[in-house]
Design a protein around this motif. Structure first.
Motif, PDB file in Angstrom:
ATOM      1  N   ILE A  87      40.085  42.186  65.223  1.00 19.68           N
ATOM      2  CA  ILE A  87      39.450  41.862  63.951  1.00 19.68           C
ATOM      3  C   ILE A  87      38.082  41.210  64.151  1.00 19.68           C
ATOM      4  O   ILE A  87      37.102  41.611  63.543  1.00 19.68           O
ATOM      5  CB  ILE A  87      40.362  40.947  63.091  1.00 19.68           C
ATOM      6  N   ARG A  88      38.016  40.226  65.012  1.00 23.14           N
ATOM      7  CA  ARG A  88      36.750  39.510  65.220  1.00 23.14           C
ATOM      8  C   ARG A  88      35.748  40.271  66.070  1.00 23.14           C
ATOM      9  O   ARG A  88      34.558  40.035  65.977  1.00 23.14           O
ATOM     10  CB  ARG A  88      37.014  38.162  65.865  1.00 23.14           C
ATOM     11  N   SER A  89      36.209  41.158  66.909  1.00 22.69           N
ATOM     12  CA  SER A  89      35.325  41.897  67.806  1.00 22.69           C
ATOM     13  C   SER A  89      34.626  43.029  67.048  1.00 22.69           C
ATOM     14  O   SER A  89      35.292  43.887  66.458  1.00 22.69           O
ATOM     15  CB  SER A  89      36.126  42.478  68.976  1.00 22.69           C
ATOM     16  N   PRO A  90      33.289  43.081  67.092  1.00 22.48           N
ATOM     17  CA  PRO A  90      32.588  44.150  66.372  1.00 22.48           C
ATOM     18  C   PRO A  90      32.738  45.531  67.020  1.00 22.48           C
ATOM     19  O   PRO A  90      32.485  46.541  66.371  1.00 22.48           O
ATOM     20  CB  PRO A  90      31.124  43.694  66.418  1.00 22.48           C
ATOM     21  N   ASN A  91      33.181  45.579  68.268  1.00 17.87           N
ATOM     22  CA  ASN A  91      33.320  46.872  68.948  1.00 17.87           C
ATOM     23  C   ASN A  91      34.778  47.240  69.189  1.00 17.87           C
ATOM     24  O   ASN A  91      35.096  47.984  70.104  1.00 17.87           O
ATOM     25  CB  ASN A  91      32.507  46.903  70.244  1.00 17.87           C
ATOM     26  N   ALA A  92      35.662  46.713  68.333  1.00 17.05           N
ATOM     27  CA  ALA A  92      37.089  47.061  68.378  1.00 17.05           C
ATOM     28  C   ALA A  92      37.589  47.192  66.941  1.00 17.05           C
ATOM     29  O   ALA A  92      37.032  46.593  66.018  1.00 17.05           O
ATOM     30  CB  ALA A  92      37.890  45.995  69.118  1.00 17.05           C
ATOM     31  N   CYS A  93      38.623  47.976  66.781  1.00 14.06           N
ATOM     32  CA  CYS A  93      39.194  48.168  65.446  1.00 14.06           C
ATOM     33  C   CYS A  93      40.634  48.656  65.585  1.00 14.06           C
ATOM     34  O   CYS A  93      40.977  49.325  66.561  1.00 14.06           O
ATOM     35  CB  CYS A  93      38.378  49.190  64.664  1.00 14.06           C
ATOM     36  N   PHE A  94      41.455  48.309  64.636  1.00 14.74           N
ATOM     37  CA  PHE A  94      42.848  48.746  64.607  1.00 14.74           C
ATOM     38  C   PHE A  94      43.072  49.475  63.285  1.00 14.74           C
ATOM     39  O   PHE A  94      42.794  48.926  62.220  1.00 14.74           O
ATOM     40  CB  PHE A  94      43.800  47.555  64.714  1.00 14.74           C
ATOM     41  N   PHE A  95      43.550  50.703  63.364  1.00 20.73           N
ATOM     42  CA  PHE A  95      43.796  51.509  62.178  1.00 20.73           C
ATOM     43  C   PHE A  95      45.293  51.664  61.963  1.00 20.73           C
ATOM     44  O   PHE A  95      46.060  51.765  62.921  1.00 20.73           O
ATOM     45  CB  PHE A  95      43.174  52.902  62.331  1.00 20.73           C
ATOM     46  N   ILE A  96      45.672  51.684  60.698  1.00 19.01           N
ATOM     47  CA  ILE A  96      47.069  51.961  60.366  1.00 19.01           C
ATOM     48  C   ILE A  96      47.115  53.090  59.347  1.00 19.01           C
ATOM     49  O   ILE A  96      46.241  53.222  58.493  1.00 19.01           O
ATOM     50  CB  ILE A  96      47.813  50.719  59.822  1.00 19.01           C
ATOM     51  N   ALA A  97      48.127  53.901  59.490  1.00 21.95           N
ATOM     52  CA  ALA A  97      48.469  54.877  58.460  1.00 21.95           C
ATOM     53  C   ALA A  97      49.627  54.248  57.711  1.00 21.95           C
ATOM     54  O   ALA A  97      50.603  53.798  58.324  1.00 21.95           O
ATOM     55  CB  ALA A  97      48.873  56.207  59.079  1.00 21.95           C
ATOM     56  N   GLU A  98      49.502  54.206  56.403  1.00 21.35           N
ATOM     57  CA  GLU A  98      50.567  53.616  55.597  1.00 21.35           C
ATOM     58  C   GLU A  98      50.959  54.578  54.495  1.00 21.35           C
ATOM     59  O   GLU A  98      50.126  55.317  53.976  1.00 21.35           O
ATOM     60  CB  GLU A  98      50.143  52.261  55.027  1.00 21.35           C
ATOM     61  N   ASP A  99      52.256  54.564  54.176  1.00 20.16           N
ATOM     62  CA  ASP A  99      52.722  55.449  53.115  1.00 20.16           C
ATOM     63  C   ASP A  99      52.360  54.868  51.746  1.00 20.16           C
ATOM     64  O   ASP A  99      51.711  53.814  51.660  1.00 20.16           O
ATOM     65  CB  ASP A  99      54.212  55.753  53.262  1.00 20.16           C
ATOM     66  N   ALA A 100      52.769  55.541  50.700  1.00 20.37           N
ATOM     67  CA  ALA A 100      52.417  55.132  49.340  1.00 20.37           C
ATOM     68  C   ALA A 100      52.933  53.742  48.992  1.00 20.37           C
ATOM     69  O   ALA A 100      52.390  53.081  48.109  1.00 20.37           O
ATOM     70  CB  ALA A 100      52.945  56.159  48.339  1.00 20.37           C
ATOM     71  N   SER A 101      53.953  53.272  49.703  1.00 19.40           N
ATOM     72  CA  SER A 101      54.503  51.936  49.459  1.00 19.40           C
ATOM     73  C   SER A 101      53.854  50.869  50.331  1.00 19.40           C
ATOM     74  O   SER A 101      54.237  49.703  50.278  1.00 19.40           O
ATOM     75  CB  SER A 101      56.012  51.932  49.728  1.00 19.40           C
ATOM     76  N   GLY A 102      52.918  51.278  51.196  1.00 18.94           N
ATOM     77  CA  GLY A 102      52.260  50.324  52.086  1.00 18.94           C
ATOM     78  C   GLY A 102      52.981  50.105  53.400  1.00 18.94           C
ATOM     79  O   GLY A 102      52.605  49.235  54.181  1.00 18.94           O
ATOM     80  N   VAL A 103      54.014  50.902  53.666  1.00 17.09           N
ATOM     81  CA  VAL A 103      54.773  50.785  54.908  1.00 17.09           C
ATOM     82  C   VAL A 103      54.010  51.496  56.021  1.00 17.09           C
ATOM     83  O   VAL A 103      53.548  52.633  55.848  1.00 17.09           O
ATOM     84  CB  VAL A 103      56.187  51.395  54.752  1.00 17.09           C
ATOM     85  N   ILE A 104      53.877  50.838  57.164  1.00 22.28           N
ATOM     86  CA  ILE A 104      53.160  51.426  58.292  1.00 22.28           C
ATOM     87  C   ILE A 104      53.948  52.608  58.847  1.00 22.28           C
ATOM     88  O   ILE A 104      55.141  52.492  59.140  1.00 22.28           O
ATOM     89  CB  ILE A 104      52.920  50.389  59.406  1.00 22.28           C
ATOM     90  N   ILE A 105      53.262  53.743  58.998  1.00 26.28           N
ATOM     91  CA  ILE A 105      53.891  54.937  59.567  1.00 26.28           C
ATOM     92  C   ILE A 105      53.150  55.414  60.824  1.00 26.28           C
ATOM     93  O   ILE A 105      53.603  56.344  61.488  1.00 26.28           O
ATOM     94  CB  ILE A 105      53.988  56.073  58.537  1.00 26.28           C
ATOM     95  N   GLY A 106      52.029  54.774  61.145  1.00 24.96           N
ATOM     96  CA  GLY A 106      51.289  55.143  62.351  1.00 24.96           C
ATOM     97  C   GLY A 106      50.213  54.127  62.651  1.00 24.96           C
ATOM     98  O   GLY A 106      49.760  53.399  61.761  1.00 24.96           O
ATOM     99  N   THR A 107      49.823  54.068  63.928  1.00 28.58           N
ATOM    100  CA  THR A 107      48.781  53.133  64.358  1.00 28.58           C
ATOM    101  C   THR A 107      47.896  53.777  65.417  1.00 28.58           C
ATOM    102  O   THR A 107      48.324  54.677  66.140  1.00 28.58           O
ATOM    103  CB  THR A 107      49.384  51.848  64.972  1.00 28.58           C
ATOM    104  N   ALA A 108      46.677  53.286  65.499  1.00 28.07           N
ATOM    105  CA  ALA A 108      45.727  53.677  66.544  1.00 28.07           C
ATOM    106  C   ALA A 108      44.685  52.580  66.633  1.00 28.07           C
ATOM    107  O   ALA A 108      44.240  52.056  65.607  1.00 28.07           O
ATOM    108  CB  ALA A 108      45.060  55.007  66.217  1.00 28.07           C
ATOM    109  N   ALA A 109      44.285  52.240  67.846  1.00 30.20           N
ATOM    110  CA  ALA A 109      43.292  51.184  68.022  1.00 30.20           C
ATOM    111  C   ALA A 109      42.227  51.609  69.024  1.00 30.20           C
ATOM    112  O   ALA A 109      42.474  52.435  69.907  1.00 30.20           O
ATOM    113  CB  ALA A 109      43.973  49.897  68.482  1.00 30.20           C
ATOM    114  N   VAL A 110      41.056  51.001  68.873  1.00 28.80           N
ATOM    115  CA  VAL A 110      39.929  51.197  69.780  1.00 28.80           C
ATOM    116  C   VAL A 110      39.492  49.824  70.245  1.00 28.80           C
ATOM    117  O   VAL A 110      39.358  48.897  69.429  1.00 28.80           O
ATOM    118  CB  VAL A 110      38.739  51.880  69.056  1.00 28.80           C
ATOM    119  N   ARG A 111      39.286  49.695  71.531  1.00 31.22           N
ATOM    120  CA  ARG A 111      38.760  48.440  72.079  1.00 31.22           C
ATOM    121  C   ARG A 111      37.933  48.766  73.312  1.00 31.22           C
ATOM    122  O   ARG A 111      38.076  49.852  73.891  1.00 31.22           O
ATOM    123  CB  ARG A 111      39.890  47.468  72.402  1.00 31.22           C
TER     124      ARG A 111
END
Length: 170
Positions: free
Chosen positions: A52-76
């Motif tokens: 979150i604090r790092s400008p050259n990193a990010c964490f992505f989530i795929a969430e369903d219509a209810s907001g439940v996480i169904i997938g993740t991918a991160a870059v650092r």
């Protein structure tokens, strides 16, 4: 009305760190034999600092219509911890794709492709010249997925773990 496979991909915020950790560790526990992964990975323990604090990193989530996480991918940023891979990497900035998991009930529906597209877009915009990752043959479809995205094998750490990288066509 939303259909069953309606989902969205968002950048994670610090408030979802515990939920993300639970999802990722559950996926790892289902996919890897006991003792082959860290149960308290540093990046998840220090989620806000790393992603979150790092400008050259990010964490992505795929969430369903209810907001439940169904997938993740991160870059650092890649920390160059695998010396065997170094000869294959370029001299420019290198990122690492990590924590790439899709819930088993949601696989083969395009979620991974969309998560990866978002991760690559972020990496390119952040100024990385290349991306690397390591994947395991324990992961259903993992190795062919990365090959289909242009990743080349660079080093086999074992019979089941391969390090791969991809340079952007800039």
């Amino acid at each position: 009305m939303l259909q069953e496979m309606d989902y969205r991909i968002v950048s994670a915020d610090a408030d979802r760190g515990a939920e993300i950790k639970d999802f990722v560790l559950a996926q790892m526990g289902d996919l890897y034999p006991p003792g082959t992964y860290y149960e308290n990975p540093h990046d998840l323990m220090f989620f806000e600092e790393v992603y979150i604090r790092s400008p050259n990193a990010c964490f992505f989530i795929a969430e369903d219509a209810s907001g439940v996480i169904i997938g993740t991918a991160a870059v650092r940023p890649y920390d160059r911890r695998f010396p065997e891979v170094e000869p294959a990497l370029g001299s420019g900035p290198v990122c690492e794709i990590v924590k790439f998991y899709i819930h088993p009930d949601k696989r083969r529906k395009g979620i991974g492709a969309r998560l990866y597209a978002q991760a690559e877009r972020f990496a390119r915009e952040a100024g990385y010249a290349e991306s690397c990752l390591h994947t395991s043959l324990y992961l259903p479809g993992g190795y062919p997925f990365w090959q289909s995205r242009g990743y080349l094998q660079r080093y086999w750490e074992s019979e089941v773990i391969v390090h791969m990288s991809k340079r952007w066509g800039m």
